[in-house]
Write a protein that holds these residues in place. Structure first.
Motif, PDB file in Angstrom:
ATOM      1  N   THR A  49       0.925  -1.233  -0.001  1.00  0.00           N
ATOM      2  CA  THR A  49      -0.021   0.086  -0.068  1.00  0.00           C
ATOM      3  C   THR A  49       1.136   1.054  -0.011  1.00  0.00           C
ATOM      4  O   THR A  49       2.133   1.141  -0.412  1.00  0.00           O
ATOM      5  CB  THR A  49      -0.887  -0.026   1.266  1.00  0.00           C
ATOM      6  N   ALA A  50       0.250   2.412   0.289  1.00  0.00           N
ATOM      7  CA  ALA A  50       0.982   3.737   0.221  1.00  0.00           C
ATOM      8  C   ALA A  50       0.328   4.928   1.010  1.00  0.00           C
ATOM      9  O   ALA A  50      -0.907   4.843   0.836  1.00  0.00           O
ATOM     10  CB  ALA A  50       1.397   4.080  -1.237  1.00  0.00           C
ATOM     11  N   GLU A  51       0.897   5.738   1.554  1.00  0.00           N
ATOM     12  CA  GLU A  51       0.259   6.877   2.058  1.00  0.00           C
ATOM     13  C   GLU A  51      -0.476   7.751   1.105  1.00  0.00           C
ATOM     14  O   GLU A  51      -1.513   8.349   1.316  1.00  0.00           O
ATOM     15  CB  GLU A  51       1.244   7.803   2.612  1.00  0.00           C
ATOM     16  N   ALA A  59      -7.280  15.124  -1.392  1.00  0.00           N
ATOM     17  CA  ALA A  59      -7.043  15.421  -0.008  1.00  0.00           C
ATOM     18  C   ALA A  59      -8.146  14.714   0.843  1.00  0.00           C
ATOM     19  O   ALA A  59      -7.939  14.095   2.105  1.00  0.00           O
ATOM     20  CB  ALA A  59      -7.215  16.859   0.287  1.00  0.00           C
ATOM     21  N   GLN A  60      -9.379  14.648   0.198  1.00  0.00           N
ATOM     22  CA  GLN A  60     -10.427  14.139   1.006  1.00  0.00           C
ATOM     23  C   GLN A  60     -10.272  12.639   0.947  1.00  0.00           C
ATOM     24  O   GLN A  60     -11.195  11.911   2.141  1.00  0.00           O
ATOM     25  CB  GLN A  60     -11.844  14.104   0.006  1.00  0.00           C
ATOM     26  N   THR A  61      -9.562  11.776   0.338  1.00  0.00           N
ATOM     27  CA  THR A  61      -9.351  10.253   0.594  1.00  0.00           C
ATOM     28  C   THR A  61      -8.084   9.816   0.781  1.00  0.00           C
ATOM     29  O   THR A  61      -7.990   8.470   1.208  1.00  0.00           O
ATOM     30  CB  THR A  61      -9.778   9.726  -1.026  1.00  0.00           C
ATOM     31  N   GLN A  62      -6.941  10.680   0.905  1.00  0.00           N
ATOM     32  CA  GLN A  62      -5.586  10.396   1.198  1.00  0.00           C
ATOM     33  C   GLN A  62      -5.567   9.588   2.367  1.00  0.00           C
ATOM     34  O   GLN A  62      -6.069  10.288   3.502  1.00  0.00           O
ATOM     35  CB  GLN A  62      -4.513  11.747   1.217  1.00  0.00           C
ATOM     36  N   GLY A  63      -4.668   8.293   2.392  1.00  0.00           N
ATOM     37  CA  GLY A  63      -4.780   7.675   3.649  1.00  0.00           C
ATOM     38  C   GLY A  63      -5.851   6.596   3.977  1.00  0.00           C
ATOM     39  O   GLY A  63      -5.523   5.725   4.619  1.00  0.00           O
ATOM     40  N   ARG A  64      -6.775   6.651   3.033  1.00  0.00           N
ATOM     41  CA  ARG A  64      -7.989   5.820   3.545  1.00  0.00           C
ATOM     42  C   ARG A  64      -7.635   4.365   3.331  1.00  0.00           C
ATOM     43  O   ARG A  64      -8.055   3.439   3.734  1.00  0.00           O
ATOM     44  CB  ARG A  64      -9.184   6.384   2.456  1.00  0.00           C
ATOM     45  N   THR A  65      -6.836   4.200   2.172  1.00  0.00           N
ATOM     46  CA  THR A  65      -6.529   2.564   2.006  1.00  0.00           C
ATOM     47  C   THR A  65      -5.778   2.024   3.193  1.00  0.00           C
ATOM     48  O   THR A  65      -6.085   0.764   3.499  1.00  0.00           O
ATOM     49  CB  THR A  65      -5.593   2.563   0.642  1.00  0.00           C
ATOM     50  N   ALA A  85       3.839  -3.734   3.340  1.00  0.00           N
ATOM     51  CA  ALA A  85       4.526  -2.756   2.706  1.00  0.00           C
ATOM     52  C   ALA A  85       4.036  -1.661   2.638  1.00  0.00           C
ATOM     53  O   ALA A  85       2.670  -1.738   2.187  1.00  0.00           O
ATOM     54  CB  ALA A  85       5.224  -3.372   1.533  1.00  0.00           C
ATOM     55  N   THR A  86       4.471  -0.358   2.498  1.00  0.00           N
ATOM     56  CA  THR A  86       3.892   0.822   2.341  1.00  0.00           C
ATOM     57  C   THR A  86       4.935   1.641   2.005  1.00  0.00           C
ATOM     58  O   THR A  86       6.149   1.527   1.894  1.00  0.00           O
ATOM     59  CB  THR A  86       2.973   1.393   3.734  1.00  0.00           C
ATOM     60  N   LYS A  87       4.390   2.984   1.899  1.00  0.00           N
ATOM     61  CA  LYS A  87       5.287   3.919   1.121  1.00  0.00           C
ATOM     62  C   LYS A  87       5.378   5.396   1.522  1.00  0.00           C
ATOM     63  O   LYS A  87       4.006   5.839   1.893  1.00  0.00           O
ATOM     64  CB  LYS A  87       5.022   3.754  -0.487  1.00  0.00           C
ATOM     65  N   ILE A  88       6.294   6.045   1.356  1.00  0.00           N
ATOM     66  CA  ILE A  88       6.437   7.658   1.610  1.00  0.00           C
ATOM     67  C   ILE A  88       6.358   8.146   0.390  1.00  0.00           C
ATOM     68  O   ILE A  88       7.302   7.691  -0.552  1.00  0.00           O
ATOM     69  CB  ILE A  88       7.285   7.889   2.656  1.00  0.00           C
ATOM     70  N   ASN A 118       1.692   6.824   8.772  1.00  0.00           N
ATOM     71  CA  ASN A 118       1.505   5.436   8.270  1.00  0.00           C
ATOM     72  C   ASN A 118       1.217   4.585   9.503  1.00  0.00           C
ATOM     73  O   ASN A 118       0.042   3.826   9.162  1.00  0.00           O
ATOM     74  CB  ASN A 118       2.909   5.020   7.631  1.00  0.00           C
ATOM     75  N   LEU A 119       1.761   4.633  10.384  1.00  0.00           N
ATOM     76  CA  LEU A 119       1.852   3.482  11.562  1.00  0.00           C
ATOM     77  C   LEU A 119       0.403   3.827  12.302  1.00  0.00           C
ATOM     78  O   LEU A 119      -0.506   2.876  12.195  1.00  0.00           O
ATOM     79  CB  LEU A 119       2.754   3.551  12.556  1.00  0.00           C
ATOM     80  N   LYS A 120      -0.163   4.851  12.328  1.00  0.00           N
ATOM     81  CA  LYS A 120      -1.264   5.260  13.022  1.00  0.00           C
ATOM     82  C   LYS A 120      -2.482   4.678  12.170  1.00  0.00           C
ATOM     83  O   LYS A 120      -3.529   4.278  12.685  1.00  0.00           O
ATOM     84  CB  LYS A 120      -1.328   6.655  13.082  1.00  0.00           C
TER      85      LYS A 120
END
Length: 351
Positions: A49-51, A59-65, A85-88, A118-120
């Motif tokens: 996944t990814a941030e 902006a409204q959906t970022q981080g939802r995944t 796995a995730t990404k910055i 990410n962790l949160k």
């Protein structure tokens, strides 16, 4: 399902990895749970996944995944069974990722801020593989492997690779990250990260997530040798060319609900003048051998000696089931010969 070593680590990841970038946009939380449950049941232990996700980034959906994945792991109680796995993100002018509307860069302060977010969202205290989504420096083309070079020049605020990887070392020492990887990186960038590790600046990168498919074999030109000699395995994405290889977009078709139908500017990378002739030839090969073209294309990527895992992304369960079944598909020598022949005539139409 086959498990493969992740770089020089002791982690063994499934040869297929579940991609997630549609969850929270094209796919609901319930649909994401269904995909996750099925993938794990089929032997997949690797989730990417990814941030930034879901796409397209807003902006409204970022981080939802990431939030969906975090909820699923908490509900299933299976965090220890998953290699996550995730990404910055790299250089961007989008102002919704960092506190205070700061433009994203890969400097120390932003790396430390990003990982805590990410962790949160993921509801975990560690990330197995933390990847740099794309470079901080300007590059000639997203993906960093252009066929036509256009010099982008440097910028005054370009973050040195040494600073980025040193910040990653802090995350490893703090136990927040186990291993570090790259994405959309070039041979020059990859070797610089490896050289910084040799000098003790930061951790050694263990993987590189780049586009690789029958329509884009640019990874083979320089990066493949580095991947093999340095044991930095490819995590291949877009191995179906965002669905283009299946032929569903031929002759200007716009299938209902398809990504390029919904988001008109999303698929430019795979809508080039050379794409359709190549796709038609690959479809002919699949028809000749009476095989599914998607499974044939994925099996090709899986068969490469530099590939660690192939990232699958599907909006429908039917697609996902077909794609996961590709791990049992074996290309014959005759198939490989014909695929290479097409590549010689239609080389890398979608870099």
């Amino acid at each position: 399902m086959e498990k493969r070593k992740l770089g020089r680590t002791d982690l063994e990841v499934s040869s297929l990895c579940l991609g997630t970038m549609t969850w929270g946009e094209q796919n609901t939380k319930a649909e994401a749970y269904e995909q996750l449950d099925y993938a794990v049941d089929q032997g997949i232990n690797f989730i990417d996944t990814a941030e930034l996700y879901p796409v397209p980034s807003r902006a409204q959906t970022q981080g939802r995944t990431e939030e969906i994945i975090g909820d699923w792991m908490k509900d299933r109680g299976n965090r220890s069974d998953i290699i996550l796995a995730t990404k910055i993100i790299g250089r961007s002018e989008n102002d919704w990722y960092r506190d205070g509307g700061v433009a994203p860069r890969l400097n120390r302060a932003q790396v430390l801020e990003a990982v805590d977010k990410n962790l949160k969202r993921l509801k975990t205290d560690y990330i197995d593989l933390y990847q740099i989504h794309w470079p901080d420096r300007k590059v000639t083309q997203f993906g960093s492997n252009p066929l036509i070079y256009s010099h982008p020049g440097a910028t005054e605020d370009e973050t040195p690779i040494a600073e980025t990887i040193a910040a990653m070392q802090e995350l490893v020492k703090a136990g927040k990250v186990r291993h570090v990887g790259l994405s959309n990186e070039s041979a020059w960038g990859m070797m610089n990260y490896l050289n910084e590790a040799e000098t003790g600046t930061g951790p050694r990168v263990v993987s590189i997530q780049n586009a690789y498919s029958l329509l884009n074999r640019t990874f083979e030109i320089n990066l493949a040798e580095i991947a093999m000699r340095e044991q930095v395995g490819l995590l291949a994405y877009s191995s179906l060319g965002q669905g283009v290889i299946t032929g569903k977009y031929l002759d200007g078709k716009q299938p209902a609900g398809a990504r390029m139908t919904l988001f008109k500017n999303f698929g430019g990378r795979y809508q080039t003048i050379g794409a359709e002739p190549a796709v038609r030839r690959y479809l002919e090969i699949a028809e000749k051998f009476e095989v599914d073209v998607a499974q044939m294309a994925l099996a090709f990527v899986l068969s490469r000696p530099f590939t660690t895992s192939v990232i699958l992304g599907a909006t429908k369960m039917e697609q996902l089931k077909t794609d996961i079944a590709s791990h049992e598909f074996k290309l014959t020598d005759e198939m490989k010969k014909e695929l290479d022949a097409v590549h010689m005539l239609h080389s890398n139409p979608c870099p």
